[in-house]
Design a protein around this motif. Structure first.
Motif, PDB file in Angstrom:
ATOM      1  N   VAL A  78      26.121  18.323  33.593  1.00 32.99           N
ATOM      2  CA  VAL A  78      25.074  18.756  34.515  1.00 32.99           C
ATOM      3  C   VAL A  78      23.760  18.639  33.763  1.00 32.99           C
ATOM      4  N   PHE A  79      22.884  17.777  34.260  1.00 34.03           N
ATOM      5  CA  PHE A  79      21.560  17.635  33.674  1.00 34.03           C
ATOM      6  C   PHE A  79      20.637  18.687  34.260  1.00 34.03           C
ATOM      7  N   PHE A  80      19.781  19.232  33.401  1.00 30.84           N
ATOM      8  CA  PHE A  80      18.805  20.215  33.865  1.00 30.84           C
ATOM      9  C   PHE A  80      17.528  20.108  33.053  1.00 30.84           C
ATOM     10  N   CYS A  81      16.485  20.728  33.579  1.00 30.26           N
ATOM     11  CA  CYS A  81      15.240  20.880  32.850  1.00 30.26           C
ATOM     12  C   CYS A  81      14.786  22.323  33.033  1.00 30.26           C
ATOM     13  N   VAL A  82      13.849  22.739  32.226  1.00 30.91           N
ATOM     14  CA  VAL A  82      13.284  24.078  32.343  1.00 30.91           C
ATOM     15  C   VAL A  82      11.952  23.930  33.073  1.00 30.91           C
ATOM     16  N   HIS A  83      11.832  24.650  34.194  1.00 32.08           N
ATOM     17  CA  HIS A  83      10.628  24.549  35.020  1.00 32.08           C
ATOM     18  C   HIS A  83      10.336  25.923  35.614  1.00 32.08           C
ATOM     19  N   VAL A  88      16.559  24.275  36.102  1.00 34.95           N
ATOM     20  CA  VAL A  88      16.691  23.555  37.368  1.00 34.95           C
ATOM     21  C   VAL A  88      17.813  22.527  37.215  1.00 34.95           C
ATOM     22  N   LEU A  89      18.886  22.730  37.972  1.00 36.04           N
ATOM     23  CA  LEU A  89      20.049  21.844  37.908  1.00 36.04           C
ATOM     24  C   LEU A  89      19.737  20.584  38.706  1.00 36.04           C
ATOM     25  N   LEU A  90      19.544  19.474  37.993  1.00 36.56           N
ATOM     26  CA  LEU A  90      19.043  18.246  38.586  1.00 36.56           C
ATOM     27  C   LEU A  90      20.130  17.297  39.077  1.00 36.56           C
ATOM     28  N   HIS A  91      21.202  17.146  38.289  1.00 38.79           N
ATOM     29  CA  HIS A  91      22.209  16.129  38.603  1.00 38.79           C
ATOM     30  C   HIS A  91      23.512  16.476  37.902  1.00 38.79           C
ATOM     31  N   GLY A  92      24.614  16.310  38.605  1.00 38.12           N
ATOM     32  CA  GLY A  92      25.930  16.529  38.024  1.00 38.12           C
ATOM     33  C   GLY A  92      26.812  15.327  38.275  1.00 38.12           C
ATOM     34  N   PHE A  93      27.690  15.037  37.314  1.00 38.53           N
ATOM     35  CA  PHE A  93      28.600  13.894  37.462  1.00 38.53           C
ATOM     36  C   PHE A  93      29.782  14.044  36.510  1.00 38.53           C
ATOM     37  N   MET A  94      30.822  13.274  36.788  1.00 40.84           N
ATOM     38  CA  MET A  94      31.988  13.210  35.915  1.00 40.84           C
ATOM     39  C   MET A  94      31.749  12.058  34.947  1.00 40.84           C
ATOM     40  N   LYS A  95      31.898  12.352  33.673  1.00 43.03           N
ATOM     41  CA  LYS A  95      31.634  11.335  32.644  1.00 43.03           C
ATOM     42  C   LYS A  95      32.918  10.549  32.386  1.00 43.03           C
ATOM     43  N   LYS A  96      32.813   9.243  32.461  1.00 42.29           N
ATOM     44  CA  LYS A  96      33.992   8.386  32.320  1.00 42.29           C
ATOM     45  C   LYS A  96      33.973   7.551  31.043  1.00 42.29           C
ATOM     46  N   THR A  97      32.811   7.448  30.404  1.00 41.09           N
ATOM     47  CA  THR A  97      32.698   6.667  29.169  1.00 41.09           C
ATOM     48  C   THR A  97      31.973   7.520  28.128  1.00 41.09           C
ATOM     49  N   GLN A  98      32.041   7.077  26.884  1.00 41.67           N
ATOM     50  CA  GLN A  98      31.372   7.828  25.817  1.00 41.67           C
ATOM     51  C   GLN A  98      29.861   7.860  26.015  1.00 41.67           C
ATOM     52  N   LYS A  99      29.286   6.722  26.391  1.00 40.50           N
ATOM     53  CA  LYS A  99      27.841   6.647  26.607  1.00 40.50           C
ATOM     54  C   LYS A  99      27.514   7.092  28.030  1.00 40.50           C
ATOM     55  N   PRO A 101      25.888   6.767  31.374  1.00 39.01           N
ATOM     56  CA  PRO A 101      25.308   5.626  32.095  1.00 39.01           C
ATOM     57  C   PRO A 101      23.824   5.843  32.411  1.00 39.01           C
ATOM     58  N   ASP A 102      23.039   4.782  32.268  1.00 40.58           N
ATOM     59  CA  ASP A 102      21.605   4.853  32.543  1.00 40.58           C
ATOM     60  C   ASP A 102      21.325   5.328  33.968  1.00 40.58           C
ATOM     61  N   ARG A 103      22.155   4.915  34.928  1.00 40.29           N
ATOM     62  CA  ARG A 103      21.903   5.300  36.323  1.00 40.29           C
ATOM     63  C   ARG A 103      21.989   6.821  36.497  1.00 40.29           C
ATOM     64  N   GLU A 104      22.852   7.486  35.739  1.00 37.98           N
ATOM     65  CA  GLU A 104      22.958   8.947  35.822  1.00 37.98           C
ATOM     66  C   GLU A 104      21.693   9.592  35.249  1.00 37.98           C
ATOM     67  N   LEU A 105      21.230   9.075  34.134  1.00 32.37           N
ATOM     68  CA  LEU A 105      19.984   9.577  33.537  1.00 32.37           C
ATOM     69  C   LEU A 105      18.797   9.326  34.461  1.00 32.37           C
ATOM     70  N   ALA A 108      18.494  11.948  37.205  1.00 36.21           N
ATOM     71  CA  ALA A 108      17.962  13.217  36.700  1.00 36.21           C
ATOM     72  C   ALA A 108      16.473  13.112  36.392  1.00 36.21           C
ATOM     73  N   LYS A 109      16.053  12.020  35.768  1.00 36.33           N
ATOM     74  CA  LYS A 109      14.637  11.852  35.422  1.00 36.33           C
ATOM     75  C   LYS A 109      13.771  11.779  36.676  1.00 36.33           C
ATOM     76  N   LYS A 110      14.247  11.065  37.687  1.00 38.52           N
ATOM     77  CA  LYS A 110      13.485  10.964  38.935  1.00 38.52           C
ATOM     78  C   LYS A 110      13.330  12.343  39.576  1.00 38.52           C
ATOM     79  N   ARG A 111      14.398  13.119  39.612  1.00 35.12           N
ATOM     80  CA  ARG A 111      14.326  14.464  40.204  1.00 35.12           C
ATOM     81  C   ARG A 111      13.428  15.360  39.363  1.00 35.12           C
ATOM     82  N   MET A 112      13.471  15.230  38.062  1.00 36.30           N
ATOM     83  CA  MET A 112      12.629  16.061  37.198  1.00 36.30           C
ATOM     84  C   MET A 112      11.153  15.739  37.459  1.00 36.30           C
TER      85      MET A 112
END
Length: 116
Positions: A78-83, A88-99, A101-105, A108-112
């Motif tokens: 769950v990505f969040f920022c302090v505001h 503020v809980l921005l985005h949640g997802f199930m992680k399938k790889t070690q890295k 994914p840019d699309r998940e980041l 979250a960045k767009k919502r932030m």
């Protein structure tokens, strides 16, 4: 009880009224929701919290993640920022790889950026 929270959580809401992290959580099993909810609660009451529960996202100023380990080796983030004094809980997802994914980041960045 909420006055004991160092950083109370709230959900990001889109301009159309959607609450994506809440919708994502509701799509999960009750066991997974409980685990992720407990991790968010730990961060609320114990902020600042370090690894292994919480860490800042490298090269993404102000963006953090809560790291939840679920049954059967699954991983949720769950990505969040302090505001305005809240987590503020921005985005949640199930992680399938070690890295992460840019699309998940990017989500979250767009919502932030959209917070005012």
């Amino acid at each position: 009880m909420s006055e004991d929270k160092r950083l109370p959580a709230r959900f990001f809401a889109s301009g159309t009224g959607r609450v994506p992290v809440r919708e994502w959580l509701l799509s999960l099993s009750s066991e997974d929701r409980k685990t992720i909810g407990d991790d968010i609660r730990t961060a609320e009451f114990g902020w600042p919290v370090g690894m292994p529960l919480c860490c800042s996202i490298k090269d993404q100023k102000g963006l953090w993640e809560i790291r939840s380990s679920l049954s059967n080796g699954r991983i949720a983030r769950v990505f969040f920022c302090v505001h305005d004094g809240s987590m503020v809980l921005l985005h949640g997802f199930m992680k399938k790889t070690q890295k992460t994914p840019d699309r998940e980041l990017d989500v979250a960045k767009k919502r932030m950026r959209g917070l005012t």
